[in-house]
Design an enzyme around this catalytic site. Structure first.
Site: not given
Ligand code: GLU
Length: 310
Positions: A250-252
């Site tokens: 995920s982008k996190r």
């Protein structure tokens, strides 16, 4: 004939997004067709300022190029979804004129209460069709007088079949597995499903290379391509990159960021080699440029390697 890569600027691209970009770039280059770069900044609340510029910079750093895009223009400009509202409005009007959409006043809770069983996706239940019925719609509207309508597509009761270039034969029943989906959100923004079809249609995209997480959206998009009178492109749903616990990136996820890669002093060629190796395009992990990588491949070989990894 065109390919496209369509990132969302909700943060910097992670290695999984970059691997999909590599595969979209390879597909277009090996097929000797133009590649379109389209920025999917439709969901304004999720757009991060500066992210779009950073994405284009990162893609260039890795050695990718494209033939049409926000930074270079092209015949189907603009290439940012945030600037394409009139195009979406026109398609929406076409659906409205043909009575293919209806306003829906249901809250999330209303939907959950009715739709206890089937789920279209992990988190979203299939819409039970309440507001299709004008009498029920009026009742719901009375319950939420403050609510603005979302607009839903009146799905027909047929099954969509298609052959994904990587995954193979797919069959999805529109009414049992998808349901009346949102075309225009209650906040006035057009939904991804409409925008992506209008864009791919108007931009003449023939090959959609994207992550396998979008496979579930494809039947509804095919339905919209057909309704709006655009040719249906070929779909190449490529495997998602997983972290070492088997979860999709995920982008996190800082560990999969390009920043960290650069901080470790690693080059663009090392990253291309890593991405290519993880999807089986090269036999051992080593630094390799995009141009060198493409010289060792053909379109059939690319497809075979991806089929083996699906
Ligand atoms: N913008 C979407 C994403 O970044 C991709 C949509 C598509 O390729 O159809 O996940």
């Amino acid at each position: 004939m065109s390919g496209r890569y369509a990132p969302s600027p909700s943060g910097p691209l992670h290695l999984g997004n970059l691997r999909t970009a590599l595969l979209a770039w390879l597909q277009a280059r090996l097929a000797e067709q133009p590649l379109i770069l389209r920025v999917e900044d439709l969901d304004l609340p999720r757009v991060k300022p500066g992210s779009s510029e950073q994405i284009l910079k990162d893609l260039r750093w890795l050695g990718f190029n494209w033939d049409e895009g926000p930074d270079i223009g092209g015949p189907a400009a603009p290439y940012e979804q945030s600037a394409r509202h009139p195009q979406y409005q026109q398609a929406f009007q076409q659906l409205l004129d043909n009575d293919l959409v209806y306003p829906c006043y249901c809250s999330r809770k209303d939907i959950q209460q009715v739709a206890s069983a089937p789920h279209a996706h992990e988190y979203s239940p299939i819409y039970p069709g309440t507001c299709r019925d004008p009498a029920k719609r009026a009742a719901i509207r009375q319950r939420h007088p403050e609510k603005t309508a979302a607009w839903r597509y009146r799905i027909p009761t047929h099954t969509i079949e298609f052959k994904d270039r990587i995954i193979g034969h797919i069959s999805q029943s529109l009414d049992r597995e998808v349901g009346d989906f949102v075309i225009k959100r209650a906040d006035g923004l057009f939904a991804y499903q409409l925008a992506v079809v209008v864009d791919d249609g108007m931009m003449g995209v023939t090959d959609v290379v994207r992550g396998a997480d979008l496979l579930d959206s494809t039947a509804q998009q095919i339905q919209l391509f057909e309704t709006l009178g655009y040719p249906v492109p070929s779909f190449w749903h490529v495997p998602l990159m997983l972290d070492n616990t088997g979860t999709k990136l995920s982008k996190r996820d800082g560990a999969a960021s390009l920043d960290l890669w650069k901080q470790q002093g690693k080059s663009a060629e090392m990253l291309i080699g890593h991405l290519a190796f993880t999807v089986g395009l090269i036999d051992e992990e080593r630094a390799i440029s995009t141009l060198e990588l493409i010289q060792g491949l053909t379109l059939d070989l690319l497809r075979d390697k991806l089929i083996n990894r699906r």
